[in-house]
Design an enzyme around this catalytic site. Sequence first.
Site, mmCIF file in Angstrom:
data_model
loop_
_atom_site.group_PDB
_atom_site.id
_atom_site.type_symbol
_atom_site.label_atom_id
_atom_site.label_comp_id
_atom_site.label_asym_id
_atom_site.label_seq_id
_atom_site.Cartn_x
_atom_site.Cartn_y
_atom_site.Cartn_z
ATOM 1 N N TYR A 1 1.002 -1.592 -12.220
ATOM 2 C CA TYR A 1 -0.390 -1.559 -12.834
ATOM 3 C C TYR A 1 -0.560 -0.956 -14.123
ATOM 4 O O TYR A 1 -1.380 -0.316 -14.556
ATOM 5 C CB TYR A 1 -1.380 -1.057 -11.549
ATOM 6 C CG TYR A 1 -1.133 -1.561 -10.386
ATOM 7 C CD1 TYR A 1 -1.765 -2.912 -9.910
ATOM 8 C CD2 TYR A 1 -0.359 -0.837 -9.347
ATOM 9 C CE1 TYR A 1 -1.352 -3.494 -8.758
ATOM 10 C CE2 TYR A 1 -0.407 -1.385 -7.945
ATOM 11 C CZ TYR A 1 -0.836 -2.793 -7.878
ATOM 12 O OH TYR A 1 -0.649 -3.102 -6.672
ATOM 13 N N GLY B 1 0.794 -1.069 -0.035
ATOM 14 C CA GLY B 1 0.088 0.088 0.096
ATOM 15 C C GLY B 1 0.779 1.232 -0.012
ATOM 16 O O GLY B 1 0.162 2.443 -0.036
ATOM 17 N N CYS C 1 -10.887 3.966 -29.588
ATOM 18 C CA CYS C 1 -12.281 4.597 -29.795
ATOM 19 C C CYS C 1 -13.166 4.792 -28.518
ATOM 20 O O CYS C 1 -14.258 4.212 -28.268
ATOM 21 C CB CYS C 1 -13.076 3.803 -30.961
ATOM 22 S SG CYS C 1 -12.356 3.595 -32.394
ATOM 23 N N GLY D 1 3.966 -3.697 -3.717
ATOM 24 C CA GLY D 1 4.018 -3.947 -5.028
ATOM 25 C C GLY D 1 4.179 -2.563 -5.408
ATOM 26 O O GLY D 1 5.465 -2.591 -6.229
HETATM 27 N N1 LLP Z 1 -1.637 -6.923 -0.727
HETATM 28 C C1 LLP Z 1 -3.107 -7.056 -1.115
HETATM 29 C C2 LLP Z 1 -3.806 -8.071 -0.383
HETATM 30 C C3 LLP Z 1 -3.510 -6.097 -2.273
HETATM 31 O O1 LLP Z 1 -4.527 -6.424 -2.450
HETATM 32 C C4 LLP Z 1 -2.483 -5.346 -2.804
HETATM 33 C C5 LLP Z 1 -3.051 -4.387 -3.948
HETATM 34 C C6 LLP Z 1 -1.181 -5.288 -2.418
HETATM 35 C C7 LLP Z 1 -0.938 -6.103 -1.576
HETATM 36 C C8 LLP Z 1 -0.294 -4.446 -3.323
HETATM 37 O O2 LLP Z 1 -0.353 -3.077 -2.758
HETATM 38 P P1 LLP Z 1 0.498 -2.015 -3.413
HETATM 39 O O3 LLP Z 1 1.915 -2.052 -2.569
HETATM 40 O O4 LLP Z 1 0.935 -2.201 -4.943
HETATM 41 O O5 LLP Z 1 -0.286 -0.660 -3.130
HETATM 42 N N2 LLP Z 1 -4.766 -1.270 -9.988
HETATM 43 C C9 LLP Z 1 -4.630 -0.218 -8.880
HETATM 44 C C10 LLP Z 1 -3.929 -0.675 -7.685
HETATM 45 C C11 LLP Z 1 -4.838 -2.022 -7.222
HETATM 46 C C12 LLP Z 1 -4.232 -2.539 -5.721
HETATM 47 C C13 LLP Z 1 -4.790 -3.860 -5.393
HETATM 48 N N3 LLP Z 1 -4.334 -4.676 -4.401
HETATM 49 C C14 LLP Z 1 -3.770 0.949 -9.424
HETATM 50 O O6 LLP Z 1 -3.403 1.036 -10.593
HETATM 51 O O7 LLP Z 1 -3.900 2.141 -8.537
#
Ligand code: LLP
Length: 414
Positions: free
Chosen positions: A374, A240, A345, A277
């Site tokens: 992403y 996050g 489109c 991530g």
């Molecule tokens: N762990 C879980 C259980 C998650 O659901 C997620 C992301 C992460 C870890 C990794 O989170 P990060 O460190 O990447 O914030 N498509 C969206 C983001 C969706 C995130 C979903 N879950 C975007 O492009 O902003």
Amino acid sequence: MENGFSYVDNTLYAEGVALADIAARTGTPCYVYSAGSILSKYRAYHEALADVPHRICYAVKANFNLGVLRLLAGAGAGFDIVSGGELYRVLKAGGDPSKIVFSGVGKTAAEIEFALDQRIFSFNCESEAELALIDALAARRAIKARVAIRVNPDVDAATHPYISTGLRNHKFGVDIAEVERVYERARRLPALALEGVSCHIGSQLLDTDPIIEAVDIMLALAGRLRARGIPIRHVDFGGGLGIRYKPEDEAPEVKRFAAALREKVLDKDLEVTVEPGRSIVGEAGVLVTRVLYRKRTGRKEFIVVDASMSDLIRPALYQSHHEIIPLRRSPALGTVVADVVGPVCESGDFLARDRELANVLPGDLLAVCSAGAYGFALASNYNSRPRPAEVLVEGTAWRVVRARESYADLVRGE
Ligand code: LLP
């Protein structure tokens, strides 16, 4: 290496390679990732947590390219997966199953069996029905499945509503008010080793206070569960951490966040897992695109490029901002206020709106920044557009880690 991209003599480089050289060879659009940047972010987590037992489980969903996964596996990373397909990728990349956590609200029996057979580290379970299914499938194999229950700590992550997950009315996790009762019932399931608690409250958090609030809630919960005789050994705080999309964003530093986490868990006799991530790969990637046309309709100026929402959907889906900069910088160019749009489109197909940027002309190349997370992961074949090539740069070397799709790829399986 902070994010791997910089101008040298007004030419934009990824580490030691001019992006224009890559574009000339692979064509556009194309994603380019900096290996040095990815590794430096991973190491910042790893080093800040050095003196507590920990797993840095990179969230595969952010960027699932095998080249990226191999790089992280080689550095010793673990992985957070959300599907059988992600498990397959991690194994292909040489990832260590004993460092894998499996998250997600809708794991199928087949996915659970695949993960059990690989002896992954732990399942982050999201419901009682899932706990029962994992128990049954583990019992059939005469093994114990390590599980953590994903708790919904009911804290407000204060991020975009689509990527906020930690409030009571979200589909994720077990309500914090219910969770102790769920642990009590789950401890009777004989094939489960109920050793963990987990949470993840949302993504792209620029303020770390809500994560730290969740950490306190989770540590208190772990203490209460232990007092009930449930031997909690590990806590997973999810991912996050936000990154810088706009130059003025004050993004939290990985190092400082991980150090704050360390303070909280030191001497708690717990293993810590995090699932970052975006904060590992986000700033380490750009999408390179070529200007096709300039046009004006009504009062609006448009820069039409060869990348679209099918390659990078984040602006269309989350109204997110990505900086767009020229591969060849020149003060003589001046600036223009324009929408940067793709060939798809849909009026929603834009990479930037009403943006002041370099006054580029057809044929010029642009980099859409902070696209490593992403980006390709959410790319599609909408409008029958082949997905772009992906390139990994390491110093002065670079290689295509995913070939551009062909027209034949588009119809495979039909
Ligand atoms: N762990 C879980 C259980 C998650 O659901 C997620 C992301 C992460 C870890 C990794 O989170 P990060 O460190 O990447 O914030 N498509 C969206 C983001 C969706 C995130 C979903 N879950 C975007 O492009 O902003």
